[in-house]
Design a protein around this motif. Structure first.
Motif, PDB file in Angstrom:
ATOM      1  N   ILE A 124       0.867  -1.181   0.000  1.00 27.11           N
ATOM      2  CA  ILE A 124       0.000   0.000   0.000  1.00 27.11           C
ATOM      3  C   ILE A 124       0.905   1.234   0.000  1.00 27.11           C
ATOM      4  N   SER A 125       0.641   2.171  -0.865  1.00 25.02           N
ATOM      5  CA  SER A 125       1.497   3.365  -0.971  1.00 25.02           C
ATOM      6  C   SER A 125       1.425   4.196   0.317  1.00 25.02           C
ATOM      7  N   LYS A 126       2.471   4.995   0.520  1.00 23.46           N
ATOM      8  CA  LYS A 126       2.515   5.872   1.692  1.00 23.46           C
ATOM      9  C   LYS A 126       1.344   6.849   1.687  1.00 23.46           C
ATOM     10  N   GLU A 127       1.005   7.323   0.496  1.00 25.20           N
ATOM     11  CA  GLU A 127      -0.127   8.259   0.387  1.00 25.20           C
ATOM     12  C   GLU A 127      -1.429   7.579   0.800  1.00 25.20           C
ATOM     13  N   ASP A 128      -1.633   6.349   0.336  1.00 19.19           N
ATOM     14  CA  ASP A 128      -2.848   5.615   0.686  1.00 19.19           C
ATOM     15  C   ASP A 128      -2.891   5.295   2.183  1.00 19.19           C
ATOM     16  N   ILE A 129      -1.741   5.016   2.767  1.00 17.81           N
ATOM     17  CA  ILE A 129      -1.683   4.764   4.216  1.00 17.81           C
ATOM     18  C   ILE A 129      -2.089   6.026   4.973  1.00 17.81           C
ATOM     19  N   GLN A 130      -1.579   7.174   4.547  1.00 16.67           N
ATOM     20  CA  GLN A 130      -1.930   8.441   5.197  1.00 16.67           C
ATOM     21  C   GLN A 130      -3.423   8.723   5.065  1.00 16.67           C
ATOM     22  N   ILE A 131      -3.964   8.504   3.879  1.00 16.58           N
ATOM     23  CA  ILE A 131      -5.400   8.708   3.655  1.00 16.58           C
ATOM     24  C   ILE A 131      -6.202   7.738   4.530  1.00 16.58           C
ATOM     25  N   THR A 132      -5.771   6.486   4.564  1.00 15.96           N
ATOM     26  CA  THR A 132      -6.471   5.475   5.367  1.00 15.96           C
ATOM     27  C   THR A 132      -6.481   5.861   6.844  1.00 15.96           C
ATOM     28  N   LYS A 133      -5.348   6.298   7.354  1.00 13.54           N
ATOM     29  CA  LYS A 133      -5.275   6.726   8.761  1.00 13.54           C
ATOM     30  C   LYS A 133      -6.247   7.877   9.024  1.00 13.54           C
ATOM     31  N   LYS A 134      -6.254   8.847   8.113  1.00 15.12           N
ATOM     32  CA  LYS A 134      -7.135  10.008   8.268  1.00 15.12           C
ATOM     33  C   LYS A 134      -8.602   9.579   8.235  1.00 15.12           C
ATOM     34  N   VAL A 135      -8.946   8.719   7.281  1.00 16.96           N
ATOM     35  CA  VAL A 135     -10.330   8.252   7.155  1.00 16.96           C
ATOM     36  C   VAL A 135     -10.732   7.427   8.381  1.00 16.96           C
ATOM     37  N   MET A 136      -9.841   6.545   8.835  1.00 19.13           N
ATOM     38  CA  MET A 136     -10.170   5.706   9.996  1.00 19.13           C
ATOM     39  C   MET A 136     -10.313   6.551  11.267  1.00 19.13           C
ATOM     40  N   GLN A 137      -9.501   7.594  11.400  1.00 19.73           N
ATOM     41  CA  GLN A 137      -9.640   8.505  12.535  1.00 19.73           C
ATOM     42  C   GLN A 137     -11.018   9.175  12.500  1.00 19.73           C
ATOM     43  N   GLN A 138     -11.437   9.605  11.323  1.00 14.61           N
ATOM     44  CA  GLN A 138     -12.758  10.221  11.191  1.00 14.61           C
ATOM     45  C   GLN A 138     -13.859   9.226  11.514  1.00 14.61           C
ATOM     46  N   MET A 139     -13.700   7.978  11.043  1.00 17.15           N
ATOM     47  CA  MET A 139     -14.687   6.935  11.357  1.00 17.15           C
ATOM     48  C   MET A 139     -14.774   6.714  12.859  1.00 17.15           C
ATOM     49  N   ALA A 140     -13.611   6.687  13.524  1.00 21.25           N
ATOM     50  CA  ALA A 140     -13.596   6.501  14.974  1.00 21.25           C
ATOM     51  C   ALA A 140     -14.331   7.648  15.671  1.00 21.25           C
ATOM     52  N   GLU A 141     -14.077   8.865  15.213  1.00 19.32           N
ATOM     53  CA  GLU A 141     -14.768  10.024  15.788  1.00 19.32           C
ATOM     54  C   GLU A 141     -16.270   9.954  15.523  1.00 19.32           C
ATOM     55  N   ASN A 142     -16.646   9.522  14.324  1.00 20.55           N
ATOM     56  CA  ASN A 142     -18.067   9.415  13.980  1.00 20.55           C
ATOM     57  C   ASN A 142     -18.784   8.426  14.906  1.00 20.55           C
ATOM     58  N   ILE A 143     -18.196   7.254  15.093  1.00 19.59           N
ATOM     59  CA  ILE A 143     -18.869   6.238  15.914  1.00 19.59           C
ATOM     60  C   ILE A 143     -18.827   6.626  17.393  1.00 19.59           C
ATOM     61  N   LEU A 144     -17.755   7.303  17.813  1.00 25.11           N
ATOM     62  CA  LEU A 144     -17.692   7.792  19.195  1.00 25.11           C
ATOM     63  C   LEU A 144     -18.806   8.803  19.446  1.00 25.11           C
ATOM     64  N   HIS A 145     -18.979   9.736  18.502  1.00 22.17           N
ATOM     65  CA  HIS A 145     -20.044  10.741  18.635  1.00 22.17           C
ATOM     66  C   HIS A 145     -21.412  10.065  18.690  1.00 22.17           C
ATOM     67  N   ALA A 146     -21.627   9.096  17.787  1.00 24.61           N
ATOM     68  CA  ALA A 146     -22.899   8.377  17.775  1.00 24.61           C
ATOM     69  C   ALA A 146     -23.118   7.607  19.077  1.00 24.61           C
ATOM     70  N   SER A 147     -22.048   7.062  19.649  1.00 23.70           N
ATOM     71  CA  SER A 147     -22.149   6.340  20.922  1.00 23.70           C
ATOM     72  C   SER A 147     -22.537   7.276  22.054  1.00 23.70           C
ATOM     73  N   HIS A 148     -21.926   8.465  22.066  1.00 20.99           N
ATOM     74  CA  HIS A 148     -22.276   9.450  23.084  1.00 20.99           C
ATOM     75  C   HIS A 148     -23.728   9.891  22.959  1.00 20.99           C
ATOM     76  N   THR A 149     -24.201   9.977  21.735  1.00 23.86           N
ATOM     77  CA  THR A 149     -25.593  10.344  21.498  1.00 23.86           C
ATOM     78  C   THR A 149     -26.514   9.289  22.098  1.00 23.86           C
ATOM     79  N   LEU A 150     -26.163   8.014  21.954  1.00 22.83           N
ATOM     80  CA  LEU A 150     -26.972   6.919  22.549  1.00 22.83           C
ATOM     81  C   LEU A 150     -26.996   6.997  24.067  1.00 22.83           C
ATOM     82  N   LYS A 151     -25.826   7.282  24.659  1.00 27.02           N
ATOM     83  CA  LYS A 151     -25.718   7.370  26.117  1.00 27.02           C
ATOM     84  C   LYS A 151     -26.589   8.477  26.686  1.00 27.02           C
ATOM     85  N   ASN A 152     -26.693   9.556  25.923  1.00 25.51           N
ATOM     86  CA  ASN A 152     -27.421  10.735  26.391  1.00 25.51           C
ATOM     87  C   ASN A 152     -28.916  10.694  26.089  1.00 25.51           C
ATOM     88  N   SER A 153     -29.367   9.643  25.432  1.00 26.74           N
ATOM     89  CA  SER A 153     -30.807   9.616  25.114  1.00 26.74           C
ATOM     90  C   SER A 153     -31.551   8.645  26.008  1.00 26.74           C
TER      91      SER A 153
END
Length: 153
Positions: A124-153
């Protein structure tokens, strides 16, 4: 009304789950000679970075339950890899410190994780690894936010 189903090729979560399961299987097999289990090596890594953390710190850093951390800490103490010391100001808090035994395996544990990272990113190219890390970080933030929303409802 037509029902829509996500196929296995469309599900990002399924791919993340598969990678996660294979990753943990591989790492767990690699750390077996040290009698480390599930989350134990993660705790050692955090303590290699910053000795003196308490269990609450590990819960926050590793995003694991208090019970999982407590069980792993107890196991690590039993194996002689870490020891606890009471906080001088708040006697309810115990800080965790590495022993000579855990320091003796530090390079091996780090090497296992570095090798694992190399395996994950080969062909996997270095560029694709960097993109993957960035995308996975965003996915982690997305699911964390959604989890917090569940806790608060």
């Amino acid at each position: 009304m037509e029902m829509k189903f996500i196929t296995k090729d469309q599900s990002v979560g399924k791919h993340v789950d598969i990678i996660s399961r294979y990753l943990f299987y591989y790492i767990n097999k690699q750390v077996e000679p040290y009698h480390l289990q599930k989350h134990s090596y993660k705790i050692l890594i955090e303590l290699y970075h910053q000795e003196g953390l308490c269990q609450e710190d590990l819960v926050t850093l590793l995003k694991l339950s208090k019970a999982d951390i407590a069980k792993s800490v107890k196991k690590l103490i039993g194996l002689g890899y870490i020891h606890k010391e009471k906080d001088t100001e708040d006697k309810r808090i115990h800080h965790l410190y590495l022993t000579e035994k855990s320091l003796a395996i530090k390079d091996s544990i780090i090497s296992i994780l570095e090798d694992t990272s190399t395996i994950l990113s080969q062909n996997i190219s270095k560029e694709d690894i960097q993109i993957t890390k960035k995308v996975m970080q965003q996915m982690a933030e997305n699911i964390l936010h959604a989890s917090h929303t569940l806790k608060n409802s």
